[in-house]
Design a protein around this motif. Structure first.
Motif, mmCIF file in Angstrom:
data_model
loop_
_atom_site.group_PDB
_atom_site.id
_atom_site.type_symbol
_atom_site.label_atom_id
_atom_site.label_comp_id
_atom_site.label_asym_id
_atom_site.label_seq_id
_atom_site.Cartn_x
_atom_site.Cartn_y
_atom_site.Cartn_z
ATOM 1 N N PHE A 28 0.834 -1.208 0.000
ATOM 2 C CA PHE A 28 0.000 0.000 0.000
ATOM 3 C C PHE A 28 0.868 1.257 0.000
ATOM 4 O O PHE A 28 0.687 2.155 -0.819
ATOM 5 C CB PHE A 28 -0.916 -0.032 1.227
ATOM 6 C CG PHE A 28 -1.804 1.171 1.376
ATOM 7 C CD1 PHE A 28 -2.854 1.391 0.490
ATOM 8 C CD2 PHE A 28 -1.608 2.086 2.405
ATOM 9 C CE1 PHE A 28 -3.683 2.486 0.628
ATOM 10 C CE2 PHE A 28 -2.426 3.185 2.553
ATOM 11 C CZ PHE A 28 -3.471 3.390 1.663
ATOM 12 N N MET A 67 2.833 1.656 -3.245
ATOM 13 C CA MET A 67 1.975 2.157 -4.330
ATOM 14 C C MET A 67 1.706 3.651 -4.166
ATOM 15 O O MET A 67 1.677 4.392 -5.139
ATOM 16 C CB MET A 67 0.641 1.394 -4.348
ATOM 17 C CG MET A 67 0.766 0.015 -4.946
ATOM 18 S SD MET A 67 1.473 0.162 -6.576
ATOM 19 C CE MET A 67 2.070 -1.418 -6.887
ATOM 20 N N TRP A 102 3.158 11.353 -10.229
ATOM 21 C CA TRP A 102 2.531 12.675 -10.300
ATOM 22 C C TRP A 102 3.586 13.776 -10.309
ATOM 23 O O TRP A 102 3.540 14.701 -11.119
ATOM 24 C CB TRP A 102 1.561 12.871 -9.136
ATOM 25 C CG TRP A 102 1.049 14.276 -9.081
ATOM 26 C CD1 TRP A 102 1.376 15.238 -8.194
ATOM 27 C CD2 TRP A 102 0.137 14.881 -10.015
ATOM 28 N NE1 TRP A 102 0.736 16.414 -8.495
ATOM 29 C CE2 TRP A 102 -0.026 16.212 -9.611
ATOM 30 C CE3 TRP A 102 -0.535 14.419 -11.143
ATOM 31 C CZ2 TRP A 102 -0.842 17.105 -10.292
ATOM 32 C CZ3 TRP A 102 -1.350 15.307 -11.821
ATOM 33 C CH2 TRP A 102 -1.505 16.629 -11.397
ATOM 34 N N LEU A 132 5.185 13.897 -13.728
ATOM 35 C CA LEU A 132 4.316 14.510 -14.741
ATOM 36 C C LEU A 132 4.208 16.015 -14.516
ATOM 37 O O LEU A 132 4.360 16.812 -15.441
ATOM 38 C CB LEU A 132 2.922 13.869 -14.704
ATOM 39 C CG LEU A 132 1.858 14.519 -15.596
ATOM 40 C CD1 LEU A 132 2.236 14.437 -17.067
ATOM 41 C CD2 LEU A 132 0.492 13.858 -15.391
ATOM 42 N N PHE A 133 3.953 16.382 -13.260
ATOM 43 C CA PHE A 133 3.751 17.791 -12.926
ATOM 44 C C PHE A 133 5.019 18.596 -13.160
ATOM 45 O O PHE A 133 4.971 19.768 -13.521
ATOM 46 C CB PHE A 133 3.301 17.903 -11.463
ATOM 47 C CG PHE A 133 2.708 19.224 -11.133
ATOM 48 C CD1 PHE A 133 1.471 19.575 -11.632
ATOM 49 C CD2 PHE A 133 3.388 20.131 -10.336
ATOM 50 C CE1 PHE A 133 0.919 20.802 -11.353
ATOM 51 C CE2 PHE A 133 2.847 21.361 -10.042
ATOM 52 C CZ PHE A 133 1.604 21.705 -10.551
ATOM 53 N N THR A 136 2.041 23.369 -23.335
ATOM 54 C CA THR A 136 1.648 22.294 -22.430
ATOM 55 C C THR A 136 2.677 21.170 -22.474
ATOM 56 O O THR A 136 3.606 21.193 -23.271
ATOM 57 C CB THR A 136 0.226 21.780 -22.744
ATOM 58 O OG1 THR A 136 -0.216 20.941 -21.679
ATOM 59 C CG2 THR A 136 0.179 21.000 -24.047
ATOM 60 N N LYS A 137 2.495 20.188 -21.597
ATOM 61 C CA LYS A 137 3.451 19.082 -21.498
ATOM 62 C C LYS A 137 3.199 18.050 -22.589
ATOM 63 O O LYS A 137 2.057 17.857 -23.007
ATOM 64 C CB LYS A 137 3.321 18.426 -20.121
ATOM 65 C CG LYS A 137 3.491 19.407 -18.977
ATOM 66 C CD LYS A 137 3.145 18.744 -17.660
ATOM 67 C CE LYS A 137 2.815 19.741 -16.569
ATOM 68 N NZ LYS A 137 3.806 20.783 -16.343
ATOM 69 N N LEU A 188 0.422 15.546 -21.812
ATOM 70 C CA LEU A 188 -0.934 16.115 -21.829
ATOM 71 C C LEU A 188 -1.360 16.405 -23.266
ATOM 72 O O LEU A 188 -2.517 16.181 -23.641
ATOM 73 C CB LEU A 188 -0.992 17.389 -20.993
ATOM 74 C CG LEU A 188 -0.784 17.195 -19.484
ATOM 75 C CD1 LEU A 188 -0.840 18.536 -18.776
ATOM 76 C CD2 LEU A 188 -1.823 16.248 -18.895
ATOM 77 N N LYS A 190 -0.381 14.769 -25.870
ATOM 78 C CA LYS A 190 -0.730 13.466 -26.449
ATOM 79 C C LYS A 190 -2.117 13.031 -25.993
ATOM 80 O O LYS A 190 -2.890 12.462 -26.763
ATOM 81 C CB LYS A 190 0.305 12.414 -26.043
ATOM 82 C CG LYS A 190 1.574 12.518 -26.873
ATOM 83 C CD LYS A 190 2.382 11.228 -26.818
ATOM 84 C CE LYS A 190 3.587 11.319 -27.727
ATOM 85 N NZ LYS A 190 4.827 10.889 -27.048
ATOM 86 N N GLY A 191 -2.406 13.299 -24.728
ATOM 87 C CA GLY A 191 -3.722 12.965 -24.194
ATOM 88 C C GLY A 191 -4.825 13.702 -24.938
ATOM 89 O O GLY A 191 -5.847 13.122 -25.308
ATOM 90 N N MET A 192 -4.602 14.996 -25.185
ATOM 91 C CA MET A 192 -5.600 15.790 -25.922
ATOM 92 C C MET A 192 -5.765 15.246 -27.339
ATOM 93 O O MET A 192 -6.871 15.193 -27.869
ATOM 94 C CB MET A 192 -5.153 17.247 -26.000
ATOM 95 C CG MET A 192 -5.168 17.991 -24.688
ATOM 96 S SD MET A 192 -4.777 19.753 -24.971
ATOM 97 C CE MET A 192 -3.473 20.014 -23.788
ATOM 98 N N THR A 225 -5.253 12.188 -28.319
ATOM 99 C CA THR A 225 -6.007 10.926 -28.269
ATOM 100 C C THR A 225 -7.503 11.221 -28.170
ATOM 101 O O THR A 225 -8.309 10.622 -28.873
ATOM 102 C CB THR A 225 -5.572 10.074 -27.059
ATOM 103 O OG1 THR A 225 -4.155 9.986 -27.069
ATOM 104 C CG2 THR A 225 -6.169 8.692 -27.118
ATOM 105 N N ASN A 226 -7.861 12.168 -27.300
ATOM 106 C CA ASN A 226 -9.273 12.568 -27.205
ATOM 107 C C ASN A 226 -9.782 13.053 -28.553
ATOM 108 O O ASN A 226 -10.894 12.734 -28.964
ATOM 109 C CB ASN A 226 -9.448 13.688 -26.179
ATOM 110 C CG ASN A 226 -9.355 13.183 -24.753
ATOM 111 O OD1 ASN A 226 -9.494 11.985 -24.520
ATOM 112 N ND2 ASN A 226 -9.114 14.076 -23.824
ATOM 113 N N GLY A 230 -1.425 26.257 -25.135
ATOM 114 C CA GLY A 230 -1.734 25.182 -24.188
ATOM 115 C C GLY A 230 -3.131 24.608 -24.260
ATOM 116 O O GLY A 230 -3.459 23.675 -23.520
ATOM 117 N N TYR A 231 -3.975 25.139 -25.138
ATOM 118 C CA TYR A 231 -5.338 24.622 -25.238
ATOM 119 C C TYR A 231 -5.414 23.477 -26.242
ATOM 120 O O TYR A 231 -4.548 23.327 -27.105
ATOM 121 C CB TYR A 231 -6.309 25.735 -25.664
ATOM 122 C CG TYR A 231 -6.582 26.723 -24.558
ATOM 123 C CD1 TYR A 231 -7.681 26.563 -23.720
ATOM 124 C CD2 TYR A 231 -5.733 27.794 -24.330
ATOM 125 C CE1 TYR A 231 -7.931 27.455 -22.700
ATOM 126 C CE2 TYR A 231 -5.968 28.695 -23.302
ATOM 127 C CZ TYR A 231 -7.072 28.515 -22.495
ATOM 128 O OH TYR A 231 -7.315 29.406 -21.475
#
Lengths: 252, 226
Positions: free
Chosen positions: A25, A28, A36, A39-40, A49-50, A53, A55-57, A59-60, A245-246
């Motif tokens: 526990f 982890m 975190w 990433l941060f 932006t990073k 993030l 890449k995440g956008m 993918t969306n 960043g948008y």
């Protein structure tokens, strides 16, 4: 709940198992915290932006642009529900030295092949009215009424079918200070208009006179005011807010 | 001396519970970065403003201002974890049969009042405690239902044209945003009560959420075993 009675020897084993669980526990927790922190702590790229993030956008974007259905219309409202004085939320690209009398819409069909179209020519095309809930990326929304020509009609009228086969449309203001890039399916959605009227009157200067984009399947940031140039491309045209960043797609 | 081992939470449930904690925290934090850009919500009675979401000291303390793009980026990346984890939890709860312990039954709502009275030391009647007591059943089921609400209002805000039906169910775009916000306030309130209750319930209860079981001394069991 299952219960068992155990003797001392067995109980020690369960205590050990309990401790082991806590070790896992906390390990982890540490792992999640480090992930975190990592990433941060990543620096922002030139696009504001990073990498992860962005890449995440993207993918969306690929998920939701596949789901995009141009037959789905933004809800429309009766004209009398439209705001009399719609909110003005930005003047990027609207510098004061603009000479409206000289204005023409430049459609770049190919490098060196530019179609210059006057407002009068655009106004000859069938006019449509769109009364919809305008949504700003900041979070507010407002029912507003706009009039203009469907982008898809405009494409047909000026024989831009070859350009229509491309994936993106880029639009820029006369001073080139504001620019947007938009995917073709959203541009061809029937509520997307090259707009020259607001509340049945010519666009006010601060709302993008002589011509702006109204595209109800996008946030307000894509509704570029005072369009000067339209380009077509298979790669993403530059986009002001995506550089800050948008999300590029920002589709509804 | 013999001990009693009570198996309480299944492994998958424990994992999903603890994964949800940081993910929901990131969702709430990034949500505040987004909300700041148009911070219009207030609780008012007549002309008196009771609560402003949020006062300036709050924004300053949590470093919230001018981070809309960042907030949206985190929110729309981590929403996937929140969604997948929540979906797996619901499916697992259904197929493992755990829902029997979780969902309120026809006595739960009445009994949950008794639990509240007992916990506030206003009543001495100890309520029935199996895996979850009546108040827990109501609270935990409600928080799952709220998660579903966040998903629905979230998609209604995120894609109000492609998921126009979701926006319509929520009563429109602005209403969807308001409900989305209220649900988040609900999570924070749930969290506060949840943590207090866990602290009061003690070590064994907490251990069950990590290791899965409680270990209790049962003196009367010893005599039975002899």
């Amino acid at each position: 709940m299952k219960e068992i009675i155990v003797d001392d020897k067995k109980a020690v084993q369960y205590k050990r198992r309990s401790w082991l669980s806590f070790v896992v526990f906390f390990a982890m927790n540490g792992l999640a915290y480090s992930a975190w922190k990592w990433l941060f702590g990543q620096p922002n790229n030139a696009n504001g932006t990073k990498t992860l993030l962005r890449k995440g956008m993207e993918t969306n974007e690929s998920i939701f642009s596949h789901l995009f259905n141009e037959d789905k219309l933004a809800k429309e409202y009766p004209t009398d529900e439209a705001a009399k004085k719609p909110r003005v939320n930005g003047n990027l690209g609207l510098n004061n030295s603009f000479d409206a009398a000289q204005w023409k819409l430049n459609v770049v069909k190919a490098t060196g092949d530019v179609l210059a179209i006057s407002l009068e020519e655009i106004k000859k095309l069938p006019k449509v009215q769109v009364v919809f809930d305008f949504k700003c990326i900041e979070g507010w929304d407002q029912v507003t009424s706009w009039g203009g020509v469907r982008f898809s009609d405009f494409i047909k009228h000026f024989n831009l079918t070859k350009q229509q086969a491309m994936q993106y449309v880029g639009m820029v203001t006369p001073d080139e200070k504001y620019y947007v890039g938009i995917d073709m399916p959203s541009m061809l959605q029937p509520q997307t208009i090259l707009c020259y009227e607001m509340n049945d009157a010519p666009l006010p200067i601060n709302q993008g006179y002589p011509l702006r984009l109204i595209i109800p399947v996008k946030y307000g940031v894509k509704h570029i005011k005072r369009i000067s140039t339209i380009t077509f491309a298979d790669t993403k045209p530059k986009d002001y807010w995506a550089e800050n960043g948008y999300d590029y797609y920002t589709g509804h | 001396m013999p001990k009693k081992i009570i198996f309480k939470h299944l492994l998958a449930i424990r994992w999903m519970h603890w994964i949800n904690f940081p993910v929901l925290t990131i969702m709430i934090w990034s949500g505040m970065l987004i909300y700041w850009a148009n911070d219009v919500y207030q609780v008012k009675i007549g002309n008196n403003t009771l609560i402003t979401f949020f006062p300036n000291w709050f924004y300053t303390y949590f470093h919230i201002p001018y981070r809309l793009a960042e907030g949206m980026a985190y929110h729309f990346v981590f929403m996937r974890l929140f969604f997948i984890n929540g979906l797996l939890y619901v499916l697992y709860t259904i197929f493992s049969g755990e829902w029997r312990y979780l969902l309120p039954n026809r006595h739960s709502f009445k009994e949950s009042f008794q639990v509240v009275l007992y916990d506030l030391h206003l009543s001495k009647i100890k309520p029935l405690q199996t895996k979850y007591n009546a108040a827990q059943r109501v609270a935990y089921s409600m928080v799952i239902f709220m998660g579903f609400g966040s998903l629905l209002t979230g998609i209604a805000i995120y894609k109000p044209v492609q998921f126009g039906w979701a926006t319509a169910i929520c009563g429109g775009y602005a209403a969807a945003r308001t409900i989305h916000f209220i649900l988040t306030v609900g999570y924070v309130l749930f969290f506060v009560i949840h943590v207090v209750q866990v602290l009061l319930a003690g070590w064994n209860n907490f251990r069950a959420m990590v290791a899965g079981f409680e270990i209790t001394e049962e003196k009367d069991i010893a005599t039975e075993a002899d």
